[in-house]
Write a protein that holds these residues in place. Sequence first.
Motif, PDB file in Angstrom:
ATOM      1  N   SER A  95      15.620  -6.255  11.910  1.00 16.63           N
ATOM      2  CA  SER A  95      15.959  -7.451  10.969  1.00 16.63           C
ATOM      3  C   SER A  95      14.569  -7.647  10.464  1.00 16.63           C
ATOM      4  N   ILE A  96      14.485  -7.265   8.842  1.00 16.50           N
ATOM      5  CA  ILE A  96      13.330  -7.263   8.063  1.00 16.50           C
ATOM      6  C   ILE A  96      13.300  -8.482   7.090  1.00 16.50           C
ATOM      7  N   ILE A  97      12.283  -9.129   7.329  1.00 16.72           N
ATOM      8  CA  ILE A  97      12.013 -10.439   6.258  1.00 16.72           C
ATOM      9  C   ILE A  97      11.112 -10.060   5.279  1.00 16.72           C
ATOM     10  N   SER A  98      11.498  -9.924   4.088  1.00 18.67           N
ATOM     11  CA  SER A  98      10.695  -9.501   2.663  1.00 18.67           C
ATOM     12  C   SER A  98      10.507 -10.511   1.987  1.00 18.67           C
ATOM     13  N   SER A  99      10.620 -11.999   2.367  1.00 21.49           N
ATOM     14  CA  SER A  99      10.196 -13.065   1.672  1.00 21.49           C
ATOM     15  C   SER A  99       8.750 -13.063   1.505  1.00 21.49           C
ATOM     16  N   ALA A 100       8.224 -13.358   0.274  1.00 22.08           N
ATOM     17  CA  ALA A 100       7.027 -13.654   0.228  1.00 22.08           C
ATOM     18  C   ALA A 100       6.409 -14.964   0.509  1.00 22.08           C
ATOM     19  N   ASP A 129       7.600  -8.332   6.362  1.00 22.69           N
ATOM     20  CA  ASP A 129       7.060  -7.592   5.163  1.00 22.69           C
ATOM     21  C   ASP A 129       6.866  -8.333   4.119  1.00 22.69           C
ATOM     22  N   PRO A 130       5.923  -9.375   4.054  1.00 30.04           N
ATOM     23  CA  PRO A 130       5.652 -10.448   3.260  1.00 30.04           C
ATOM     24  C   PRO A 130       5.309  -9.837   2.150  1.00 30.04           C
ATOM     25  N   ASP A 131       4.722  -8.778   1.935  1.00 28.02           N
ATOM     26  CA  ASP A 131       4.456  -8.145   0.532  1.00 28.02           C
ATOM     27  C   ASP A 131       5.478  -7.373  -0.103  1.00 28.02           C
ATOM     28  N   GLY A 132       6.547  -7.225   0.747  1.00 24.75           N
ATOM     29  CA  GLY A 132       7.728  -6.730   0.284  1.00 24.75           C
ATOM     30  C   GLY A 132       7.711  -5.267  -0.026  1.00 24.75           C
ATOM     31  N   HIS A 133       6.821  -4.454   0.279  1.00 27.41           N
ATOM     32  CA  HIS A 133       6.744  -3.111   0.188  1.00 27.41           C
ATOM     33  C   HIS A 133       8.053  -2.410   0.556  1.00 27.41           C
ATOM     34  N   VAL A 134       8.361  -2.730   1.934  1.00 30.62           N
ATOM     35  CA  VAL A 134       9.517  -1.801   2.363  1.00 30.62           C
ATOM     36  C   VAL A 134      10.972  -2.437   1.810  1.00 30.62           C
ATOM     37  N   GLY A 135      10.999  -3.672   1.592  1.00 30.41           N
ATOM     38  CA  GLY A 135      12.023  -4.005   0.542  1.00 30.41           C
ATOM     39  C   GLY A 135      12.349  -3.329  -0.553  1.00 30.41           C
TER      40      GLY A 135
END
Lengths: 206, 333
Positions: A95-100, A129-135
């Motif tokens: 589960s990936i969290i990309s929210s900043a 993934d707070p900086d969203g690069h994987v998202g």
Amino acid sequence: MKNQLSSILILLFGLLFIGNVLAEDRNRPEIGKKAPDFTLPDATGKKHTLSDYEDKFVVLEWLNHDCPFVVKHYATGNMQMLQEKYRDKGVVWFSIISSAPGKQGYLKPDQARKITREKNAGPRAVLLDPDGHVGRAYDARVTPHMYIINPQGQLVYMGAIDDRPTTNHDDVEGARNFISEALDLLLDGRGIEINTYQPYGCTVKY
Amino acid sequence: MVRVTWPRTAMIRLSELFQKIMKKCRFTIISGFLPPCLVLILAITISGHANNRVSVTLFPEVAGLTDIDSNTDTLWLGVAMNIMDGWHVYWRNPGDSGLPTTIRWDEHGFLTPDEIHWPQPTRFDEDGITTYGYSDRVVLLVPVNVSREKSKAQMCASENNTANKNQQHTLSAHMNWLVCKDICLPESTHLSLAIDQEGNFSGYSKTAAGMIELSRSLVPKNVSDWQAEAELASGILTITLEPGSEKALFPDSDDIYFYPHKQGMIEHTAPQIATATDNRLTLEIEISRYLRSTPDRITGVLSSGDSGKSWLRNRNIPAIEITFPVTSGANPE
């Protein structure tokens, strides 16, 4: 009229140019192609690299616990059921969290651990993934946006979790779930019928 | 890259209208003609949940059953959504995220509501996502088929039955929508249109009828004055439009945009490239990576965007509904 048309033409060529630049700039994971590799820390600080899991099926689930479309799948226990069922069959589920930071769905590691426990969720790991690069590498646009990667590291499914784009909890039952459908076929060594489906949900809060 | 507003003129017209309602209400309160306005104000206040970001009002275009056009046997209902500042709701195709508003009507003895007629949507671009919908205020339209025989029979039956003398033939529905700003919230409300023994509808007023008429002018029409077809090749859908009559007019706009009715047809975020030549207009659109096979036909709304320029001579038609066949072109790959 002629003048108008030529001004339209000039503008349109301009747009064409901008369009091309934008199109090239965009990441486009494609079915059948190698899935973008990544390394992300989980909520305990441990790092996970996608390519370390070649030889296994990997599911990526974009997550935002405050999104009503995600709530539908967690409050009904649907997501947990899928995580547990396929974990037992050797599938790796992230589960990936990309929210900043500061945006809806963002969780600090301790908050992510707590909510995972509270929801009784069972992914291999919740990746941050707070900086969203994987998202962005996956062009993940909504939560839940789902991806399946085969043991050769190729993307074999991307899109919606099921065919009911609603927030209504009653819609979980009876929906055509593309993740379980695809995994069942793949684990059985068969090809999948639906490898893409228009994803639905809240926008990923980059 | 792309600007987002719904046609200025429409916005101004709608807000003017709302101000007019309020003015009229003040006037009538003073002059003593209170009831109709009171009903309107009450309707606005009562409908929806207090905490909702969207307040909803339902109203009919005519005052009662006897006012319905006997040529069409259709009653038009307006469902006004007043949306909190900064938030938006969605069109029939919400785009990359979101959810279209739905109205689930309860079965009724002689009224059969049809699908929603959607006014022209606007585009919201945020964070690499494009969605289609409405901000500020929108009036969705619902045509309702009226069965004359059944309505007569049922109204008479309750008239003759003293026990049911005060029975109301209420049409009711449950309405759901998703409202988003930086976050999204699902909201819902109950809608009802009461019909009394004389066949009078609840919620009717001249201003409400005016709002329906205005909204109808904002619903894109299918016009035969433009002919369209499309080819799909190498992930690009090329729509070719040609005038189908003398009335067709190329809108002088750099913001021409095609909104497909269905989700997952085109890449909503991609710029759409319009090219005008002497007698044709082509629009190149990147198709969705979630499109699995070439559709036979695509229907959608073609808008002249912010310019608000018309697609027809001597008329103000800034958006038209088009349906076109799609053929698979040669793929150079």
